[in-house]
Write a protein that holds these residues in place. Structure first.
Motif, PDB file in Angstrom:
ATOM      1  N   LYS A  17     109.680 -42.406  11.003  1.00 24.86           N
ATOM      2  CA  LYS A  17     110.313 -41.705  12.122  1.00 24.86           C
ATOM      3  C   LYS A  17     110.218 -42.480  13.428  1.00 24.86           C
ATOM      4  CE  LYS A  17     110.172 -36.790  10.963  1.00 24.86           C
ATOM      5  NZ  LYS A  17     109.599 -35.512  11.448  1.00 24.86           N
ATOM      6  N   LYS A  21     103.798 -33.745  21.409  1.00 27.63           N
ATOM      7  CA  LYS A  21     105.001 -33.093  21.936  1.00 27.63           C
ATOM      8  C   LYS A  21     105.849 -34.048  22.757  1.00 27.63           C
ATOM      9  CE  LYS A  21     103.245 -28.413  21.966  1.00 27.63           C
ATOM     10  NZ  LYS A  21     102.790 -27.292  22.801  1.00 27.63           N
ATOM     11  N   ASN A  22     105.252 -35.126  23.223  1.00 25.43           N
ATOM     12  CA  ASN A  22     106.003 -36.074  24.040  1.00 25.43           C
ATOM     13  C   ASN A  22     106.799 -37.082  23.216  1.00 25.43           C
ATOM     14  OD1 ASN A  22     105.700 -35.910  27.099  1.00 25.43           O
ATOM     15  ND2 ASN A  22     103.645 -35.444  26.383  1.00 25.43           N
ATOM     16  N   VAL A  66     103.572 -44.580  25.384  1.00 23.30           N
ATOM     17  CA  VAL A  66     102.707 -45.632  25.933  1.00 23.30           C
ATOM     18  C   VAL A  66     101.984 -45.208  27.211  1.00 23.30           C
ATOM     19  CG1 VAL A  66     102.763 -47.934  26.977  1.00 23.30           C
ATOM     20  CG2 VAL A  66     103.913 -47.544  24.824  1.00 23.30           C
ATOM     21  N   ILE A 110     101.792 -42.042  28.371  1.00 25.73           N
ATOM     22  CA  ILE A 110     101.388 -40.640  28.354  1.00 25.73           C
ATOM     23  C   ILE A 110      99.978 -40.498  27.779  1.00 25.73           C
ATOM     24  CG2 ILE A 110     101.902 -39.009  26.444  1.00 25.73           C
ATOM     25  CD1 ILE A 110     103.096 -38.709  29.805  1.00 25.73           C
ATOM     26  N   PRO A 124     109.779 -38.123  21.281  1.00 24.11           N
ATOM     27  CA  PRO A 124     111.128 -37.573  21.094  1.00 24.11           C
ATOM     28  C   PRO A 124     111.543 -37.491  19.623  1.00 24.11           C
ATOM     29  CG  PRO A 124     111.133 -39.321  22.753  1.00 24.11           C
ATOM     30  CD  PRO A 124     109.802 -39.362  22.067  1.00 24.11           C
ATOM     31  N   TYR A 125     110.894 -38.270  18.778  1.00 30.98           N
ATOM     32  CA  TYR A 125     111.310 -38.352  17.374  1.00 30.98           C
ATOM     33  C   TYR A 125     110.360 -37.604  16.440  1.00 30.98           C
ATOM     34  CZ  TYR A 125     114.304 -41.799  19.479  1.00 30.98           C
ATOM     35  OH  TYR A 125     115.235 -42.400  20.292  1.00 30.98           O
ATOM     36  N   THR A 126     109.454 -36.799  16.990  1.00 27.43           N
ATOM     37  CA  THR A 126     108.420 -36.069  16.242  1.00 27.43           C
ATOM     38  C   THR A 126     107.747 -36.963  15.189  1.00 27.43           C
ATOM     39  OG1 THR A 126     110.042 -35.132  14.679  1.00 27.43           O
ATOM     40  CG2 THR A 126     109.455 -33.777  16.573  1.00 27.43           C
ATOM     41  N   VAL A 165     110.626 -45.056  16.262  1.00 29.62           N
ATOM     42  CA  VAL A 165     111.641 -46.081  16.564  1.00 29.62           C
ATOM     43  C   VAL A 165     111.085 -47.131  17.536  1.00 29.62           C
ATOM     44  CG1 VAL A 165     113.510 -44.422  16.188  1.00 29.62           C
ATOM     45  CG2 VAL A 165     112.726 -44.879  18.519  1.00 29.62           C
ATOM     46  N   HIS A 166     109.787 -46.996  17.888  1.00 28.64           N
ATOM     47  CA  HIS A 166     109.146 -47.949  18.795  1.00 28.64           C
ATOM     48  C   HIS A 166     109.796 -47.956  20.173  1.00 28.64           C
ATOM     49  CE1 HIS A 166     106.689 -49.403  15.493  1.00 28.64           C
ATOM     50  NE2 HIS A 166     107.776 -49.348  14.767  1.00 28.64           N
ATOM     51  N   CYS A 167     110.050 -46.737  20.700  1.00 33.07           N
ATOM     52  CA  CYS A 167     110.675 -46.686  22.030  1.00 33.07           C
ATOM     53  C   CYS A 167     109.636 -46.912  23.121  1.00 33.07           C
ATOM     54  CB  CYS A 167     111.421 -45.370  22.235  1.00 33.07           C
ATOM     55  SG  CYS A 167     110.417 -43.872  22.270  1.00 33.07           S
ATOM     56  N   GLY A 168     108.482 -46.263  23.008  1.00 33.70           N
ATOM     57  CA  GLY A 168     107.458 -46.426  24.033  1.00 33.70           C
ATOM     58  C   GLY A 168     107.299 -45.217  24.948  1.00 33.70           C
ATOM     59  N   ALA A 169     107.836 -44.061  24.519  1.00 32.30           N
ATOM     60  CA  ALA A 169     107.659 -42.845  25.323  1.00 32.30           C
ATOM     61  C   ALA A 169     106.186 -42.436  25.351  1.00 32.30           C
ATOM     62  CB  ALA A 169     108.515 -41.713  24.761  1.00 32.30           C
TER      63      ALA A 169
END
Lengths: 135, 405
Positions: free
Chosen positions: A84, A124-125, A92, A94, A127-129, A86-90
């Motif tokens: 699941k 919860k932070n 990092v 938080i 985005p891709y659970t 995607v290595h976005c970094g949301a």
């Protein structure tokens, strides 16, 4: 160096006692408070990371139990679903323990599980659970 | 150098002689061999992006049940999420941000938005059965008033991903100057400049490699969600007239594109439902765009690196929601990628919402498609409005409504 994360539940009459000080003074344990909920007149909860000699750690746990503190090893764990993510970094910035970081070459988000304090803020932070708490 | 044409490049693709490299590889090649040589050697540069793009959705033609129902002006939900019914009898549209009527939204703050339109689209694409529930008013030719059935992607006539605004040419860096945490479409922003989040693939992004829209235009064939799609129009809020750097890249969010493609060809690896805490549901879309290296000028655009692309830092606690236009400063994508930036004298950790990792994978995938001869380039049939077109995005001016009684 032995290191362990533990959860302490202590009854209200113990809240006033300097238990953590004893861990350091009598058992030469290094402690890092990961989480603490201690209110006067109420039960207290504390999540600690302890470092020191294994024998001293075991003696310290016995001491706490004698003082009527409930001791559990920290068994909660945050895990990442690699399918699941995607290595976005949301996650990092938080994470309060800086358990997530970018690998500059691959641009993948590295999850350092040993830094994780299992607080769950990232769950919860994401985005891709992709993150979940397992017990 | 002799200028190339798209037709000549397509001939080379068919013969298996095309030289195609990713935008990342192009930067390295230009640094090593120089612009002239790179422009002569390379035929196509692949660019890509992957990130949440809320202005996305799918229109579906479900086929007619027996007896028939007129969904137009009726009501329909897919797995409980509301679909739009303002079209013909069997056509509905599901938007990425749509939610179920009983979703708590932000009533329990911050809302979790666990299942919205983006997730419905992902489930549909994965081949899962979806529950369609609909009601209609009934007509002589469409007598049915209620419908409850399972639907599946393989059984319905069309499922077309049609996104009014994707491919943002650069985007804001979001920060929070207030004293409490805020939840935005740029992620959670911690108080007092606790973090900074950006959302762009920078030097890999399609419109940052073709900043003046010289090759990317209406009709350009693209990689869309793992299938083949097209740029169908300029995107909503297309704003080409912003200030630009000397390398022509914009200093703030600028151009956008609308894209379209057959969902049945796509792959859930490149199209994913997204839950943005305290904000809403969305869809992450993976897009790859080939840039034909027709001449040295275009080669130069594709050689731009993160060091030379800058964007603006915006406070999402006040300046953004109020629309003041106030900017805290500008910063390059190279600095953002380093993980720490300085804002107002403070060192701020940087997070990201788009995925450079996935974008890189897409640029490599599209490169393979072209090398194998299964993807030919198209000539744009019309250009996107450029910086000198006078085209600009406007705000909404609120005007008083008179005589409402």
């Amino acid at each position: 160096m032995y290191s362990k994360k533990i959860v302490l539940n202590f009854p209200s009459q113990l809240v006033g006692k300097p238990l953590i000080y004893r861990l350091s003074k009598d058992f030469k344990l290094e402690f890092n408070i990961l989480k603490a909920l201690v209110n006067p007149e109420e039960e207290g909860l504390m999540v600690l990371e302890l470092k020191g000699q294994k024998a001293e750690y075991e003696r310290a746990v016995k001491y706490l139990q004698k003082e009527k503190v409930k001791v559990q090893t920290l068994s909660r764990d945050v895990s990442r679903d690699e399918k699941k993510c995607v290595h976005c970094g949301a996650c990092v910035t938080i994470c309060p323990a800086q358990a997530f970081s970018f690998d500059q070459q691959s641009r993948k988000v590295i999850f350092a599980q040993d830094k994780c304090i299992a607080c769950g803020i990232c769950i919860k932070n994401c985005p891709y659970t992709a993150l979940k708490m397992s017990l | 150098m002799m200028a190339k044409t798209i037709a000549q490049i397509n001939e080379k693709i068919k013969k298996g002689k095309v030289v195609v490299i990713t935008a990342e590889e192009m930067k390295r090649l230009v640094r090593k061999s120089g612009l002239k040589k790179a422009a002569r050697q390379v035929d196509v540069v692949t660019t890509a992006t992957f990130g949440p793009m809320c202005s996305s959705g799918v229109y579906l033609n479900l086929g007619h049940p027996k007896p028939k129902i007129k969904l137009g002006a009726g009501k329909a939900t897919l797995n409980g999420v509301e679909a739009y019914c303002g079209l013909a009898a069997a056509d509905i549209f599901i938007g990425a941000a749509a939610l179920a009527e009983d979703d708590p939204r932000n009533k329990v703050y911050p809302g979790e938005f666990k299942y919205g339109g983006g997730h419905v689209i992902e489930d549909l694409l994965k081949g899962k059965d979806l529950i369609l529930e609909a009601s209609a008013y009934g007509t002589d030719c469409y007598p049915r008033r209620n419908l409850k059935t399972l639907i599946n992607l393989k059984d319905i006539n069309e499922a077309v991903l049609f996104n009014p605004r994707n491919l943002y040419q650069s985007y804001n860096v979001a920060v929070n100057l207030s004293s409490k945490i805020i939840y935005t479409y740029m992620g959670a922003l911690r108080p007092n400049l606790g973090n900074a989040n950006y959302c762009s693939c920078g030097q890999l992004s399609p419109l940052l490699n073709d900043p003046l829209y010289k090759t990317i235009g209406i009709g350009t064939k693209i990689f869309l969600g793992g299938g083949v799609g097209f740029i169908s129009f300029w995107g909503t809020q297309h704003n080409p007239s912003v200030k630009r750097a000397r390398n022509s890249t914009p200093l703030s969010p600028a151009g956008t594109a609308a894209v379209i493609g057959d969902l049945k060809q796509m792959d859930a690896k490149w199209l994913k439902g997204v839950s943005l805490l305290g904000y809403g549901a969305s869809l992450a879309v993976g897009i790859g765009v080939p840039i034909p290296i027709l001449n040295e000028e275009i080669a130069r655009y594709t050689s731009v690196t993160d060091e030379d692309i800058t964007t603006q830092i915006v406070d999402y606690s006040k300046a953004y929601p109020k629309g003041t236009g106030e900017v805290l400063g500008s910063i390059s994508y190279a600095e953002l990628k380093s993980g720490k930036i300085k804002i107002m004298g403070k060192s701020v950790p940087v997070g990201c919402l788009s995925s450079y990792f996935k974008a890189r994978e897409i640029s490599q995938e599209l490169k393979k498609w072209i090398q194998k001869g299964k993807f030919l380039l198209t000539e744009a049939v019309a250009a996107l409005p450029g910086p000198k077109s006078g085209y600009a995005s406007k705000g909404l001016k609120i005007r008083e409504v008179k005589g409402g009684e």
